[in-house]
Design an enzyme around this catalytic site. Structure first.
Site, PDB file in Angstrom:
ATOM      1  N   LYS A  98      57.180  49.839  30.013  1.00  0.00           N
ATOM      2  CA  LYS A  98      55.784  49.564  30.387  1.00  0.00           C
ATOM      3  C   LYS A  98      55.013  50.882  30.506  1.00  0.00           C
ATOM      4  O   LYS A  98      55.560  51.884  30.986  1.00  0.00           O
ATOM      5  CB  LYS A  98      55.782  48.796  31.725  1.00  0.00           C
ATOM      6  CG  LYS A  98      54.412  48.256  32.142  1.00  0.00           C
ATOM      7  CD  LYS A  98      54.525  47.427  33.438  1.00  0.00           C
ATOM      8  CE  LYS A  98      53.152  46.887  33.855  1.00  0.00           C
ATOM      9  NZ  LYS A  98      53.210  46.070  35.084  1.00  0.00           N
ATOM     10  N   SER A 114      50.583  41.504  35.067  1.00  0.00           N
ATOM     11  CA  SER A 114      50.144  42.631  34.277  1.00  0.00           C
ATOM     12  C   SER A 114      51.136  43.068  33.197  1.00  0.00           C
ATOM     13  O   SER A 114      50.723  43.737  32.253  1.00  0.00           O
ATOM     14  CB  SER A 114      49.854  43.810  35.201  1.00  0.00           C
ATOM     15  OG  SER A 114      51.039  44.297  35.791  1.00  0.00           O
ATOM     16  N   SER A 157      53.516  40.332  38.713  1.00  0.00           N
ATOM     17  CA  SER A 157      53.318  40.918  37.382  1.00  0.00           C
ATOM     18  C   SER A 157      54.562  41.000  36.506  1.00  0.00           C
ATOM     19  O   SER A 157      54.450  41.326  35.328  1.00  0.00           O
ATOM     20  CB  SER A 157      52.727  42.323  37.507  1.00  0.00           C
ATOM     21  OG  SER A 157      51.365  42.266  37.818  1.00  0.00           O
TER      22      SER A 157
END
Lengths: 489, 95
Positions: A75, A153, A177
């Site tokens: 990420k 997210s 998330s």
């Protein structure tokens, strides 16, 4: 061996050990898939040179562990040395860290291969991956012509794992998330107990809630990857100095005698019938596997989201004060006569997107003189009550709690973008877990009427991720979810 | 609680985010909607409840108060938008 990128981490590990495949072959297969999947918007910084170098090194190693040679996506929130790490924000445009996050350091030390950086909501603020400076990440699942959100997210991580662009990915979870995008894309994601994984080198959003965790194709892979990411780190004072168990060894599938709580407060008004059905089916699966099912009450559940939307913005407003155009990232072009205050104000207006600006300002407001007690302190007291709700049911002998992971299947991109409060409701089942610091895992358990994946969440006792993963493993085996998105990208 | 334009202006200033005058009314509306959502917290009886400071009961680790790192000004300045002569450069702060 064909379809190498479709392998689970466990299957690739075993094939690597037997010499049936090399890390170079696995990595090349993933890189080819990534290059063919730009329509998904999942990988935003590709690092093929680093990947091939790491893969060759992994193949040369004779004493590699579980992750040796395994290609992963990272990420964008994780600082990776010399590689763009900008939390999907314009304000970190051009930022290349001079250091490596603890999580990625541990993964690389164990031989993992980094394929690139993954899309996300800006500063991890969002539930649809629509606030990213890179543009949307897209769900590989479709129900019609429209493109669907992969959730957020960690939307790029979810999309990449679901579309078999990589074998697994790192995510982070402040209010859901990891778990919400995992549920939206039919994959597994675990947020460990607060303190299990070091936060050092992960761009901070809300420090008392943020935890990193793995997003994987199944529960076994989550166990393997979580073990590699976990452990005490002197550079994060909140990281726990506790031994990290072999989570994979806990996966017996035997949950006979375990007590599973079903919280009545999670039966929300207007909950879609298919979510309710999924939850009932999951309950029956655990009962059939030998668990004892009990009704429980978590009376302050309703107040978790409003408390979160005080605490998280408050911490964010403080954490994001560092983005001022002085030390890293974007600085606005200044007009003649502009001083340092104009530089801060213009830089932050240009560098932060709308949702980040909104949350920083809400956080500033709830912390401002005269409102601190009414909002911030009240929210922290409600947080104490939410944690006590969980402590009470665990003290009564509950081993894990079963809930839906999300209030719906993946929705269309653009559908909720203009209404922040509607967007916030996505996290209604997940946010309590962050407030209480508990481990929570999303497991794919079925599909809706349109064929889109739906997930269930299991919540465990603090530090008992092994037990939680084993319950998730039993649920996974009973649910038998094997559907894959039809390739359109 | 309803947020007026003046409050929105003040909050933007405190947060050091430039908001155009024309955008303040809409910002105030957004704040009002979010704060309206947050106000549900007023229904909760929090008398005698301690505000949470740490979600896990463990005591934070301490370390020796000594220098453990340093002597790398180039690495520190590497990402600065404007660095000169070993310093971060900013617009003039004092007359």
């Amino acid at each position: 061996m064909s379809d190498l990128s479709k392998l689970t981490i466990a299957a690739a590990r075993d094939a690597l050990k037997k010499g049936d495949v090399t890390s170079v072959e696995l990595t090349e297969a993933c890189l080819a898939e990534i290059d063919a999947a730009d329509a998904l918007g999942a990988f935003v910084h590709k690092t093929p040179d680093i990947a091939m170098e790491q893969a060759k090194a992994a193949d040369a190693r004779t004493d590699g562990g579980d992750l040796n040679g395994i290609p992963l996506g990272i990420k964008d929130l994780f600082c990776t040395k010399g590689v763009a790490s900008q939390a999907a924000s314009r304000i970190l445009d051009g930022f290349k860290p001079e250091y490596e996050s603890t999580v990625t350091t541990q993964l690389f030390d164990q031989g993992a291969v980094m394929l690139g950086k993954l899309n996300m909501d800006e500063f991890a603020m969002g539930s649809s991956n629509e606030t990213s400076v890179y543009g949307n990440a897209v769900n590989p699942w479709k129900a019609g012509a429209a493109e669907l959100t992969p959730g957020g997210s960690s939307g790029g991580s979810a999309s990449a794992v679901a579309a078999d662009l990589c074998l697994g990915a790192t995510g982070t979870d402040t209010g859901g998330s990891i778990r919400q995008p995992a549920a939206f894309t039919g994959i597994t994601g675990i947020k460990p107990t607060y303190g299990r994984v070091s936060r050092w080198g992960i761009v901070a959003f809300a420090s008392s809630l943020d935890q990193a965790g793995p997003m994987t194709k199944d529960v076994r892979d989550a166990a393997i990857m979580l073990r590699a990411m976990s452990g005490h780190d002197p550079k994060d004072s909140t990281s726990a100095d506790l031994a990290v168990p072999d989570f994979e060894a806990a996966l017996t599938g035997d949950i006979r005698g375990k007590t599973i709580g079903i919280p009545k407060e999670y039966r929300m008004d207007g909950m879609p019938a298919e979510i309710e059905k999924l939850w009932e089916d999951g309950t029956a699966m655990l009962r059939d596997a030998g668990a004892r099912i009990v009704d429980i009450t978590l009376p302050h559940t309703k107040y978790a989201l409003p408390a979160y939307y005080v605490i998280a913005p408050a911490e964010a407003s403080s954490n994001l004060a560092r983005y001022d155009g002085v030390r890293f990232g974007h600085r606005a072009t200044l007009a003649a006569g502009d001083g340092i205050t104009e530089m801060y104000e213009k830089t932050r207006a240009e560098g932060f997107g709308d949702e980040v600006q909104r949350r920083v300002m809400i956080g500033t407001y709830v912390l401002s003189a005269g409102f601190y007690d009414a909002y911030y302190n009240r929210a922290r007291k409600v947080r104490t009550l939410i944690k006590q709700d969980f402590e009470a049911v665990f003290a009564d002998g509950v081993d894990a709690i079963l809930t839906p992971a999300t209030p719906s299947a993946a929705f269309e991109l653009g559908q909720k973008f203009d209404d922040p409060v509607q967007m916030y409701l996505n996290d209604v089942f997940t946010v309590t877990v962050n407030l209480a610091g508990l481990p929570g895992i999303a497991v794919p358990a079925g599909v809706d009427a349109q064929g889109l994946p739906l997930g269930l969440q299991l919540i465990g006792r603090p530090w008992e991720e092994g037990d939680l993963l084993n319950t998730a493993y039993a649920l996974e085996q009973a649910a038998g979810f094997v559907a894959k998105p039809a390739r359109w990208w | 609680m309803s947020i007026d334009t003046e409050t929105a202006r003040r909050v933007a200033k405190l947060a050091r985010i430039k908001v155009e005058e024309a955008d303040l009314p809409e910002l105030a509306n957004e704040f009002s909607a979010i704060l309206g959502f947050i106000e549900q917290l007023n229904e909760v009886d929090v008398d005698g409840v301690e505000p949470m400071t740490s979600v896990t009961p463990q005591r934070l680790k301490r370390r020796e108060d000594v220098v453990t790192d340093g002597d790398q000004p180039q690495a520190v300045l590497k990402n600065a938008p404007d660095a000169r002569e070993g310093f971060f450069a900013v617009p003039k702060v004092v007359e």
